[in-house]
Design an enzyme around this catalytic site. Structure first.
Site, PDB file in Angstrom:
ATOM      1  N   GLN A 176       0.809  -1.220   0.000  1.00 42.51           N
ATOM      2  CA  GLN A 176       0.000   0.000   0.000  1.00 42.51           C
ATOM      3  C   GLN A 176       0.842   1.268   0.000  1.00 42.51           C
ATOM      4  O   GLN A 176       0.343   2.338  -0.325  1.00 42.51           O
ATOM      5  CB  GLN A 176      -0.905   0.022   1.242  1.00 42.51           C
ATOM      6  CG  GLN A 176      -2.008  -1.029   1.241  1.00 42.51           C
ATOM      7  CD  GLN A 176      -2.823  -0.955   2.517  1.00 42.51           C
ATOM      8  OE1 GLN A 176      -2.319  -1.198   3.606  1.00 42.51           O
ATOM      9  NE2 GLN A 176      -4.104  -0.628   2.400  1.00 42.51           N
TER      10      GLN A 176
ATOM     11  N   TYR B 111       7.659  -9.927   5.311  1.00 39.46           N
ATOM     12  CA  TYR B 111       6.793  -8.842   4.854  1.00 39.46           C
ATOM     13  C   TYR B 111       7.204  -8.408   3.449  1.00 39.46           C
ATOM     14  O   TYR B 111       8.333  -7.960   3.219  1.00 39.46           O
ATOM     15  CB  TYR B 111       6.862  -7.645   5.799  1.00 39.46           C
ATOM     16  CG  TYR B 111       6.314  -7.884   7.194  1.00 39.46           C
ATOM     17  CD1 TYR B 111       5.591  -9.041   7.512  1.00 39.46           C
ATOM     18  CD2 TYR B 111       6.509  -6.957   8.201  1.00 39.46           C
ATOM     19  CE1 TYR B 111       5.093  -9.255   8.783  1.00 39.46           C
ATOM     20  CE2 TYR B 111       6.012  -7.161   9.484  1.00 39.46           C
ATOM     21  CZ  TYR B 111       5.309  -8.315   9.774  1.00 39.46           C
ATOM     22  OH  TYR B 111       4.822  -8.515  11.043  1.00 39.46           O
TER      23      TYR B 111
ATOM     24  N   GLN C  36       5.603 -11.267  20.942  1.00 39.81           N
ATOM     25  CA  GLN C  36       4.755 -10.406  20.114  1.00 39.81           C
ATOM     26  C   GLN C  36       3.467 -11.144  19.760  1.00 39.81           C
ATOM     27  O   GLN C  36       3.382 -11.826  18.748  1.00 39.81           O
ATOM     28  CB  GLN C  36       5.497  -9.980  18.845  1.00 39.81           C
ATOM     29  CG  GLN C  36       4.742  -8.902  18.064  1.00 39.81           C
ATOM     30  CD  GLN C  36       5.574  -8.290  16.955  1.00 39.81           C
ATOM     31  OE1 GLN C  36       5.196  -8.327  15.795  1.00 39.81           O
ATOM     32  NE2 GLN C  36       6.719  -7.716  17.302  1.00 39.81           N
TER      33      GLN C  36
ATOM     34  N   SER D 282      -1.814  -5.952  15.804  1.00 39.07           N
ATOM     35  CA  SER D 282      -3.226  -5.898  15.411  1.00 39.07           C
ATOM     36  C   SER D 282      -4.126  -5.315  16.501  1.00 39.07           C
ATOM     37  O   SER D 282      -5.156  -5.902  16.842  1.00 39.07           O
ATOM     38  CB  SER D 282      -3.728  -7.295  15.009  1.00 39.07           C
ATOM     39  OG  SER D 282      -4.927  -7.206  14.260  1.00 39.07           O
TER      40      SER D 282
ATOM     41  N   ALA E 275      -7.614  -5.013  15.244  1.00 38.84           N
ATOM     42  CA  ALA E 275      -8.170  -6.212  14.605  1.00 38.84           C
ATOM     43  C   ALA E 275      -8.253  -6.020  13.099  1.00 38.84           C
ATOM     44  O   ALA E 275      -9.314  -6.170  12.483  1.00 38.84           O
ATOM     45  CB  ALA E 275      -9.547  -6.566  15.186  1.00 38.84           C
TER      46      ALA E 275
ATOM     47  N   GLY F 181      -0.193   0.533  12.561  1.00 34.64           N
ATOM     48  CA  GLY F 181       0.093   0.577  11.131  1.00 34.64           C
ATOM     49  C   GLY F 181      -0.486   1.852  10.542  1.00 34.64           C
ATOM     50  O   GLY F 181      -1.440   2.418  11.086  1.00 34.64           O
TER      51      GLY F 181
END
Length: 323
Positions: A27, A54, A180, A210, A213, A286
């Site tokens: 992105q 990643y 983590q 997250s 979520a 993020g």
């Protein structure tokens, strides 16, 4: 920014950190990544989370290039990577924590970052096919050789973490310092129950992932999947079912009036809830644009306003879909 010790170590990490999962290369291009990281640093963020897998290594390259272009002094930031999935299907590279893989993986990661060492390295998942003792020795040797400073685990069970720690204790090796795990209003049991004894017994620190979520707790998926969201990315089809989960989106809708009551966004409220846990060293956020960084960082302003009563109301709103 608030800075918290990473477990019992002397290292301090920002309570809110910035991760690159999904976003970098998918992105966010290199220019945008640099701008987002700069904005995070302006807010006091000093911990930047990454992983070998990643974007098949491209995320590490992008982040490493940003560090160089921004010209930050190495002692001013903490950077991590995680190993397990591998970058090929070779049997000694794919889904493993064997010594051969780990010793090569750290070198590959350092090349992609363009760094002499990483601050934190994680075993990204447990490996049932490699003796834990072999993994512990490999992680110890990586640290002893100056290629990383601290090591930990990601999504390991309490028993696996305890076994690794006991092996390190018995052989006077570098011990796992942090875990983590996923942690948010929907996923709570591991952090709040399974790991409970480890916080006091071995001083385990947490860098959680997250917190929203995958965005559900920001409320953005209540009306479906927006065209510009991660739910539309190729290769992330597996995520779409979670994003449109009716029960979770209904819970997010129930939380919205609470956010309005406190004068904040639903995302800020959800991040602040994660920060409230006393064992959480850092909550990994993020962002795909600078405005998201600015919004996320305001969660720290909401944190002192989360009373016991507000927390109970939040948890009650999500009770039917929490695990």
């Amino acid at each position: 920014m608030e800075y918290r010790r990473l477990g019992r170590s002397g290292l301090k990490v920002s309570a809110l950190s910035l991760g690159s999962w999904v976003t970098y290369s998918n992105q966010v291009n290199a220019t945008s990544a640099r701008e987002i990281m700069a904005a995070a640093r302006d807010h006091g963020v000093n911990f930047f989370d990454n992983a070998e897998t990643y974007a098949a290594g491209e995320s590490e390259r992008i982040m490493g290039a940003a560090f160089r272009e921004l010209g930050w002094a190495r002692e001013h930031y903490v950077v991590s990577s995680k190993f397990f999935w591998g970058l090929s299907e070779d049997p000694n590279v794919h889904h493993t924590l064997n010594r051969k893989y780990l010793m090569g993986a750290i070198d590959g990661s350092l090349r992609r970052f363009g760094l002499d060492y990483l601050d934190l390295i994680y075993c990204h998942r447990p490996d049932p096919n490699t003796p834990i003792e072999e993994t512990v020795w490999a992680m110890h040797d990586i640290i002893s050789r100056g290629k990383a400073l601290y090591w930990g685990t990601s999504e390991w069970s309490a028993d696996e973490i305890r076994a690794a720690w006991d092996i390190a204790e018995r052989h006077h090796l570098h011990k796992p310092v942090m875990e983590q795990p996923q942690y948010n209003l929907f996923v709570r049991k591991r952090v709040e129950q399974e790991y409970r004894r480890l916080y006091e017994d071995i001083g385990l620190g947490l860098t959680t992932w997250s917190p929203l979520a995958s965005g559900v707790l920001s409320g953005k998926y209540v009306g479906g999947i927006p065209a510009d969201s991660r739910g539309t990315l190729p290769g992330y089809e597996w995520l779409r079912e979670r994003l449109v989960n009716a029960e979770r989106n209904a819970a997010a809708a129930r939380l919205k009036p609470l956010a309005d009551e406190l004068g904040c966004s639903l995302a800020q409220l959800s991040l602040a809830w994660c920060l409230k846990h006393p064992q959480v060293s850092s909550v990994i956020t993020g962002a795909s644009r600078v405005a998201q960084v600015d919004e996320n960082m305001k969660a720290l302003e909401i944190l002192p306003r989360l009373t016991t009563e507000i927390m109970a109301r939040m948890e009650a709103a999500c009770e039917t879909c929490s695990s």
